[in-house]
Design an enzyme around this catalytic site. Structure first.
Site, short mmCIF file in Angstrom:
data_model
loop_
_atom_site.label_atom_id
_atom_site.label_comp_id
_atom_site.label_asym_id
_atom_site.label_seq_id
_atom_site.Cartn_x
_atom_site.Cartn_y
_atom_site.Cartn_z
N CYS A 1 0.84 -1.21 0.00
CA CYS A 1 0.00 0.00 0.00
C CYS A 1 0.88 1.26 0.00
O CYS A 1 1.50 1.54 -1.02
CB CYS A 1 -1.02 -0.03 1.13
N HIS B 1 -3.72 -4.94 0.14
CA HIS B 1 -3.15 -5.48 1.38
C HIS B 1 -3.32 -7.00 1.39
O HIS B 1 -4.34 -7.50 1.90
CB HIS B 1 -3.90 -4.91 2.59
N GLU C 1 -2.02 -9.02 3.30
CA GLU C 1 -1.94 -9.54 4.68
C GLU C 1 -3.31 -9.81 5.29
O GLU C 1 -3.42 -10.56 6.25
CB GLU C 1 -1.13 -8.59 5.57
#
Ligand code: GLN
Length: 539
Positions: free
Chosen positions: A382, A508, A510
């Site tokens: 990001c 993202h 994650e």
């Protein structure tokens, strides 16, 4: 089977890990074949944690449907492998907003609107919302905060009413702390007794107690707690510190938490949970001897909850590669051209963290320049990806003033710019580009190779984007835009193909890594870091 509602409350102190206990129970019930979801009710007034500073509340998690949520939802997904949605996280602010909207519409037909029954009814409606979809056998509801807090009272009152209405289809697990007083060499049960008393005062009798402790609590002491708290002796469970949160389901199963929950809600436990793949993961974790060293460059180094999903995703990837993860947090504000080599040289791979605002950003450029020039595996997420673009523009394209308009609204070289649809938005809450969007990856790119696919979907949380006016200049100079949103052409992934592994993602990844389905791009990054580490060591 009728939907069962499990409430998880906490006492004595905060940060005991209600989220991990809820997740571990969900993991066990899921492994027994039940359909489970976990939801969190947060007593604060904010509508969602999206506007909260990480210092207040750690990382802001994002669901697939674009809700900015408490970081516990990340644990829920990592432990259950079931995506959460906006319905899984409700705050006092949302409850009040909805009640006030109804009041303004005239829905209350002239009645005085009160905490009981209107606020509590709204809480109860939200508690049962996911249960009413018919998609779940068990709804685990974690009540944020600690028993005794003023602001959690309406939630506890709702739990009390629901326990009464639902009878055997519900139960309450209360998590407390049993401190060890080193000077007296003694474990102390008094705080637990007081905490259960507070819960009983608001009309809730816990069915199961989970005691967080650093030392083994003798059976005799657990019996004493059971006696004082009106809880069955086998329902007083200890949660002793373990070296990984992913072992908590095993320690809970070892004390039959899943069976106790089933029996108490009127379900006969059959067989054992299928924990095969979970145990495989634990085995890899415990047997790993060699280390992979990852540096995370960000501005919240003293607050590791700010990067929770990233550290967990790296851990999933490292464990699957049979490595121990040595994650070193590197303060971006302290990085300079003079010390960067010393701070980063020991690392096998570098992550450039997401974030907002100017603070610490120049250190990210310093790190990126060094990583690019030294060909270190580097992963920008990001804001980290946006920094990759800016650093490349400044130092390779020679655009000295290159910046994001987030940092310098007047820059003439706005390689990162505010998204068009953001220009008319003034409210900060819930207005970013949020949630899952599709991304097309260029065949043959490292990113496509990592995913083993050319169409992927990942979650987002941003207002700024790569400025496509500059695209051809980047491509010509060697930074390729290898991922884009098919509908808007927004650049989702950049990479420098000539490097070992130099990839930035606007999304993202994650948020979507779980124990049972780890995210492929983290796996690919860790693989490259391991290879680089071995190369450096001359293996
Ligand atoms: N501040 C950047 C933006 O809004 C990046 C956000 C982030 O890293 N989550 O686009």
């Amino acid at each position: 089977m009728e939907t069962k509602y499990i409430f998880v409350t906490g006492g004595v102190v905060s940060s005991l890990g209600k989220g991990i206990i809820s997740s571990s129970l969900a993991c066990l019930l899921k492994a027994r074949g039940y359909r489970v979801t976990i939801q969190k009710f947060d007593p604060y007034i904010n509508i969602d944690p999206g506007t909260l500073n990480p210092y207040e509340h750690g990382e802001c998690y994002v669901t697939v449907d674009g809700h900015e949520a408490d970081l516990d939802l990340g644990h829920y997904e990592r432990f259950t492998n079931v995506p959460t949605t906006r319905a899984n996280n409700v705050t006092t602010g949302r409850i009040y907003q909805s009640v006030i909207d109804k009041e303004r519409r005239g829905d209350y037909l002239g009645k005085t609107v009160q905490i009981v029954p209107h606020i509590t009814d709204e809480i109860k409606r939200n508690v049962k919302y996911l249960g009413n979809t018919g998609n779940f056998d068990f709804i685990i509801t974690e009540i944020g905060g600690t028993v005794g807090d003023i602001e959690s009272l309406p939630f506890l009152e709702s739990v009390r009413q629901l326990r009464w209405e639902l009878g055997q289809n519900s139960l309450c697990i209360h998590l407390t702390y049993v401190p060890y007083i080193a000077a007296a060499k003694e474990l102390k049960t008094k705080p637990t007794q007081h905490s259960v008393k507070s819960l009983q005062e608001v009309g809730i009798q816990p069915d199961i107690l989970v005691l967080r402790t650093e030392k083994d609590i003798p059976a005799e002491m657990r019996r004493k707690i059971a006696l004082f708290c009106n809880v069955a002796p086998d329902s007083v469970i200890q949660s002793i510190d373990v070296n990984s949160i992913y072992k908590v389901p095993l320690t809970m199963h070892g004390q039959h938490l899943d069976e106790i929950v089933l029996r108490k809600t009127g379900v006969t436990p059959e067989g054992e949970p299928d924990l095969g793949r979970w145990l495989e993961f634990i085995e890899k974790m415990d047997s790993a001897t060699e280390t992979v060293n990852i540096g995370l460059v960000g501005k919240y180094v003293e607050l590791q909850d700010a990067y929770k999903s990233i550290s967990e995703s790296l851990f999933h990837a490292a464990t699957n590669a049979r490595r121990k993860l040595n994650l070193v947090y590197i303060h971006s504000e302290k990085l300079t051209d003079a010390n960067v080599a010393e701070k980063l040289a020991g690392m096998d791979g570098i992550i450039i963290a997401p974030g907002f605002g100017q603070r610490g950003i120049e250190g990210k450029f310093v790190a990126l320049k060094w990583c690019r020039e030294n060909d270190v595996p580097t992963f920008g997420i990001c804001l980290g990806m946006q920094c990759m673009v800016i650093e490349f523009a400044r130092n390779v394209l020679g655009l000295e003033d290159a910046n994001s308009t987030e940092m310098n609204p007047k820059t003439t070289q706005n390689v990162i710019d505010l998204m068009e649809e953001q220009k008319s938005i003034s409210n900060l809450g819930g207005t970013m580009r949020l949630g899952a969007y599709e991304c097309e990856l260029r065949p043959g790119s490292k990113a496509a190779e990592a995913y083993g696919a050319t169409t992927i979907s990942e979650r987002h949380r941003h207002r700024f984007e790569f400025n496509n006016d500059f695209r051809s200049r980047f491509e010509e100079a060697g930074m390729a835009c290898v991922g884009e949103n098919p509908a808007t052409k927004l650049v989702e992934v950049v990479e420098i193909p000539g490097k070992r592994w130099f990839i930035g993602t606007q999304y993202h990844p994650e948020y979507s890594s779980t124990v049972l389905s780890p995210n492929p791009i983290f796996a690919s990054f860790i693989k490259a870091a391991i290879a680089y580490g071995e190369e450096k060591a001359g293996k």
